[in-house]
Design a protein around this motif. Sequence first.
Motif, PDB file in Angstrom:
ATOM      1  N   ASP A 115      15.189 -12.914 -14.920  1.00  0.00           N
ATOM      2  CA  ASP A 115      16.102 -13.916 -15.467  1.00  0.00           C
ATOM      3  C   ASP A 115      17.157 -14.347 -14.442  1.00  0.00           C
ATOM      4  OD1 ASP A 115      16.910 -15.532 -17.663  1.00  0.00           O
ATOM      5  OD2 ASP A 115      18.568 -14.158 -18.051  1.00  0.00           O
ATOM      6  N   ALA A 116      17.035 -13.881 -13.209  1.00  0.00           N
ATOM      7  CA  ALA A 116      18.006 -14.217 -12.163  1.00  0.00           C
ATOM      8  C   ALA A 116      17.964 -15.713 -11.858  1.00  0.00           C
ATOM      9  CB  ALA A 116      17.696 -13.413 -10.904  1.00  0.00           C
ATOM     10  N   SER A 117      18.976 -16.179 -11.161  1.00  0.00           N
ATOM     11  CA  SER A 117      19.069 -17.612 -10.875  1.00  0.00           C
ATOM     12  C   SER A 117      18.318 -18.034  -9.614  1.00  0.00           C
ATOM     13  CB  SER A 117      20.538 -18.026 -10.764  1.00  0.00           C
ATOM     14  OG  SER A 117      21.157 -17.317  -9.713  1.00  0.00           O
ATOM     15  N   SER A 118      17.871 -17.070  -8.797  1.00  0.00           N
ATOM     16  CA  SER A 118      17.140 -17.410  -7.577  1.00  0.00           C
ATOM     17  C   SER A 118      16.154 -16.301  -7.233  1.00  0.00           C
ATOM     18  CB  SER A 118      18.108 -17.600  -6.404  1.00  0.00           C
ATOM     19  OG  SER A 118      18.696 -16.362  -6.060  1.00  0.00           O
ATOM     20  N   PHE A 119      15.221 -16.638  -6.355  1.00  0.00           N
ATOM     21  CA  PHE A 119      14.256 -15.647  -5.887  1.00  0.00           C
ATOM     22  C   PHE A 119      14.976 -14.474  -5.227  1.00  0.00           C
ATOM     23  CE2 PHE A 119      11.864 -13.725  -2.492  1.00  0.00           C
ATOM     24  CZ  PHE A 119      10.661 -13.406  -3.099  1.00  0.00           C
ATOM     25  N   GLU A 120      15.940 -14.777  -4.359  1.00  0.00           N
ATOM     26  CA  GLU A 120      16.643 -13.730  -3.625  1.00  0.00           C
ATOM     27  C   GLU A 120      17.383 -12.790  -4.560  1.00  0.00           C
ATOM     28  OE1 GLU A 120      16.799 -16.987  -2.812  1.00  0.00           O
ATOM     29  OE2 GLU A 120      15.654 -16.940  -0.954  1.00  0.00           O
ATOM     30  N   GLU A 121      18.048 -13.341  -5.564  1.00  0.00           N
ATOM     31  CA  GLU A 121      18.766 -12.501  -6.525  1.00  0.00           C
ATOM     32  C   GLU A 121      17.782 -11.603  -7.278  1.00  0.00           C
ATOM     33  OE1 GLU A 121      21.610 -12.834 -10.460  1.00  0.00           O
ATOM     34  OE2 GLU A 121      21.266 -14.621  -9.264  1.00  0.00           O
ATOM     35  N   CYS A 122      16.680 -12.172  -7.726  1.00  0.00           N
ATOM     36  CA  CYS A 122      15.646 -11.406  -8.417  1.00  0.00           C
ATOM     37  C   CYS A 122      15.160 -10.261  -7.531  1.00  0.00           C
ATOM     38  CB  CYS A 122      14.484 -12.337  -8.785  1.00  0.00           C
ATOM     39  SG  CYS A 122      13.026 -11.517  -9.471  1.00  0.00           S
ATOM     40  N   TYR A 123      14.816 -10.596  -6.302  1.00  0.00           N
ATOM     41  CA  TYR A 123      14.290  -9.605  -5.361  1.00  0.00           C
ATOM     42  C   TYR A 123      15.253  -8.450  -5.157  1.00  0.00           C
ATOM     43  CZ  TYR A 123      12.376  -7.700  -1.033  1.00  0.00           C
ATOM     44  OH  TYR A 123      11.864  -6.856  -0.079  1.00  0.00           O
ATOM     45  N   TRP A 124      16.528  -8.759  -4.944  1.00  0.00           N
ATOM     46  CA  TRP A 124      17.487  -7.696  -4.655  1.00  0.00           C
ATOM     47  C   TRP A 124      17.884  -6.897  -5.882  1.00  0.00           C
ATOM     48  CZ3 TRP A 124      17.480  -5.504  -0.322  1.00  0.00           C
ATOM     49  CH2 TRP A 124      17.087  -6.216   0.797  1.00  0.00           C
ATOM     50  N   VAL A 125      17.793  -7.465  -7.068  1.00  0.00           N
ATOM     51  CA  VAL A 125      18.006  -6.667  -8.288  1.00  0.00           C
ATOM     52  C   VAL A 125      16.965  -5.546  -8.326  1.00  0.00           C
ATOM     53  CG1 VAL A 125      17.766  -6.703 -10.813  1.00  0.00           C
ATOM     54  CG2 VAL A 125      19.140  -8.448  -9.674  1.00  0.00           C
ATOM     55  N   LEU A 126      15.733  -5.876  -8.027  1.00  0.00           N
ATOM     56  CA  LEU A 126      14.666  -4.875  -8.050  1.00  0.00           C
ATOM     57  C   LEU A 126      14.753  -3.912  -6.863  1.00  0.00           C
ATOM     58  CD1 LEU A 126      11.706  -7.134  -9.204  1.00  0.00           C
ATOM     59  CD2 LEU A 126      12.941  -5.428 -10.558  1.00  0.00           C
ATOM     60  N   ARG A 127      15.016  -4.431  -5.683  1.00  0.00           N
ATOM     61  CA  ARG A 127      15.072  -3.567  -4.500  1.00  0.00           C
ATOM     62  C   ARG A 127      16.218  -2.565  -4.569  1.00  0.00           C
ATOM     63  NH1 ARG A 127      12.097  -1.630  -1.919  1.00  0.00           N
ATOM     64  NH2 ARG A 127      13.002  -1.822   0.126  1.00  0.00           N
ATOM     65  N   ARG A 128      17.374  -2.984  -5.130  1.00  0.00           N
ATOM     66  CA  ARG A 128      18.501  -2.046  -5.271  1.00  0.00           C
ATOM     67  C   ARG A 128      18.143  -0.886  -6.190  1.00  0.00           C
ATOM     68  NH1 ARG A 128      21.457  -6.380  -6.682  1.00  0.00           N
ATOM     69  NH2 ARG A 128      22.001  -7.589  -4.902  1.00  0.00           N
ATOM     70  N   ALA A 129      17.166  -1.088  -7.056  1.00  0.00           N
ATOM     71  CA  ALA A 129      16.705  -0.032  -7.963  1.00  0.00           C
ATOM     72  C   ALA A 129      15.499   0.701  -7.364  1.00  0.00           C
ATOM     73  CB  ALA A 129      16.354  -0.620  -9.319  1.00  0.00           C
TER      74      ALA A 129
END
Length: 86
Positions: free
Chosen positions: A56-70
């Motif tokens: 549900d993030a606003s961009s690809f990069e935000e989506c990617y880093w939400v997952l990578r931080r986890a």
Amino acid sequence: MFGKVLAATLLAAGAIAAAAPAASAAPVKADDFGACMDYAVGAYDIEPWLAHDACDASSFEECYWVLRRAYVPAHVAGTACRLSFD
């Protein structure tokens, strides 16, 4: 900032290869929140709340880093986010 640019560049260049899910699934189209959720939760057992935040993030990069931080593997994060944002 540099890490986000580097990750996006690597993903765009195909340096990080996406792995196909173990189960055979019907083809999905990009720009699909549901496909992102199905891939992340169904194929890789990512917690639903985390997958929802990423998909549900606003961009690809935000989506990617939400997952990578986890600590979600890069190829899983890249593929899930591509389903939502390509």
